[in-house]
Design an enzyme around this catalytic site. Structure first.
Site, PDB file in Angstrom:
ATOM      1  N   LYS A 133       3.387 -17.705  -3.377  1.00 37.69           N
ATOM      2  CA  LYS A 133       3.029 -17.404  -1.993  1.00 37.69           C
ATOM      3  C   LYS A 133       3.089 -18.643  -1.102  1.00 37.69           C
ATOM      4  CE  LYS A 133       0.206 -13.331  -2.966  1.00 37.69           C
ATOM      5  NZ  LYS A 133      -1.134 -12.705  -2.874  1.00 37.69           N
ATOM      6  N   LYS A 234       7.435  -5.349  -6.650  1.00 37.29           N
ATOM      7  CA  LYS A 234       6.300  -4.430  -6.588  1.00 37.29           C
ATOM      8  C   LYS A 234       6.108  -3.879  -5.186  1.00 37.29           C
ATOM      9  CE  LYS A 234       2.287  -5.086  -8.431  1.00 37.29           C
ATOM     10  NZ  LYS A 234       1.009  -5.704  -8.841  1.00 37.29           N
ATOM     11  N   LYS A 237       1.428  -4.190   0.156  1.00 38.94           N
ATOM     12  CA  LYS A 237       0.960  -4.073   1.539  1.00 38.94           C
ATOM     13  C   LYS A 237       1.433  -5.244   2.396  1.00 38.94           C
ATOM     14  CE  LYS A 237      -3.236  -3.402  -0.101  1.00 38.94           C
ATOM     15  NZ  LYS A 237      -4.699  -3.224  -0.224  1.00 38.94           N
TER      16      LYS A 237
END
Length: 372
Positions: A133, A234, A237
């Protein structure tokens, strides 16, 4: 005891529901996760033969985790209540389990600070999710919370003395970190005569503060749901493209449109587990997961000769039918604000009783002056 949570960042999607929440409901009702294994691959079905298992379940809307990435203050409260209502709509029963908001139990934040001060920096820097990230966002724009949130996750677990924690394959590293923190803390602070004296003076037990949790790797029952725009990633959101996911509250016409437009391939016939066709496997996994009464073999036989144009409407209608009762129940729960807030208040009070007991023991172990 189990403590489980999902972030309140927008609506929950099909991956959250099929991959986690539906299994939590089964565990709440049966006391078991089908096919769960420990970190060494041993089945809990075998380990638990002849053993009576007593569980106390806490389901947490992890709003503190959510803010590791920027949140709109005008939306966070509603998203938090929405997530709690969806827990209940999906089958979490407040008469059997406690539902609460993470930030309503202050011990989560307080224990995180204590554990952060006992956790070496390099343990956090090696976390795969932080590396991925921070690389994507750039280290200059990433908040400190992204580095330290695995310690908050450890606090979420350790406060409730959970001995077993259900995790997916992608969370194994974080659970291992929690186990490392337990060993380090108990070794540094929970030994010797002086520790026993502090415990006796404060009126707390003198055994080690934290229980070392075992991982329950969920192998069966939980569908690993991938993105509708990339069968190798995956469903998430955080993906800026809403078309990449089915949200649990998406209206039927939106679901049909997303499935109609989702990524597929040019091969006729639909099959499972062909590494060259990740989208086919993903869409079949979803199709099977929303029809739990059907076998894999039955579905494979049904779809083997279908074109995508024939299969996509079947998939869309199966998803719509599966989500309809959840959406109906959600509307009822969310409309009753007094009921929902009452459930969360009761849940936070029950969680706080246990959490404060653990927090006090941790403070005593570290030598803090506890409130008089």
């Amino acid at each position: 005891e189990k403590d489980k949570g999902v972030q309140p960042t927008g609506s929950l999607h099909l991956g959250n529901y099929l991959g986690a929440i539906r299994q939590w409901v089964e565990f709440q009702n049966t006391g078991k996760f089908a096919g769960a294994e420990d970190l060494e691959g041993k089945s809990y079905d075998e380990k638990d033969k002849g053993v009576e298992i007593v569980n106390e379940n806490f389901f947490c809307v992890v709003d503190l985790h959510a803010i590791t990435v920027p949140q709109d203050p005008n939306e966070l409260e509603e998203n938090t209540l929405k997530s709690a209502a969806l827990y209940i709509a999906a089958g979490i029963d407040p008469t059997k389990s406690k539902v609460f908001v993470q930030s309503h139990v202050s011990a989560h934040s307080e224990l995180t600070w204590l554990l952060s001060c006992a956790t070496p920096m390099n343990w956090l820097e090696r976390m795969i999710q932080f590396k991925e990230k921070s690389k994507k966002a750039g280290t200059e724009s990433v908040g400190v919370g992204l580095l330290t949130y695995p310690v908050l996750m450890a606090a979420d677990i350790l406060l409730y003395q959970a001995d077993r924690v259900p995790v997916g394959e992608d969370q194994k590293q974080h659970l291992e970190l929690a186990r490392d923190i337990v060993r380090r803390f108990n070794d540094q602070y929970c030994k010797g005569g002086q520790y026993k004296k502090r415990c006796k003076k404060a009126g707390v037990p003198s055994y080690p503060v934290f229980t070392e949790p075992e991982a329950m790797i969920l192998k069966a029952g939980g569908a690993r749901v991938m993105s509708l725009t990339d069968g190798t990633s995956k469903m998430s959101k955080s993906d800026p493209a809403d078309a990449s996911r089915i949200n649990v509250l998406d209206p039927p016409e939106v679901i049909r449109d997303k499935i109609k437009r989702c990524k597929t391939d040019a091969v006729k016939g639909i099959e499972w587990d062909n590494p060259e066709r990740p989208e086919a496997t993903n869409l079949l996994n979803i199709y099977a997961a929303v029809q739990p009464g059907r076998s894999r073999e039955e579905i494979a036989e049904e779809v083997k000769d279908l074109s995508w144009g024939e299969f996509k409407p079947l998939l869309a209608e199966a998803i719509v039918a599966h989500l309809e009762p959840i959406q109906k129940k959600y509307a009822e729960v969310r409309a009753d604000e007094e009921y929902l807030k009452g459930v969360l208040k009761e849940g936070s009070e029950a969680a706080d009783l246990i959490a404060q007991r653990t927090l006090k023991a941790a403070k005593v172990a570290m030598g803090f002056t506890v409130p008089f």
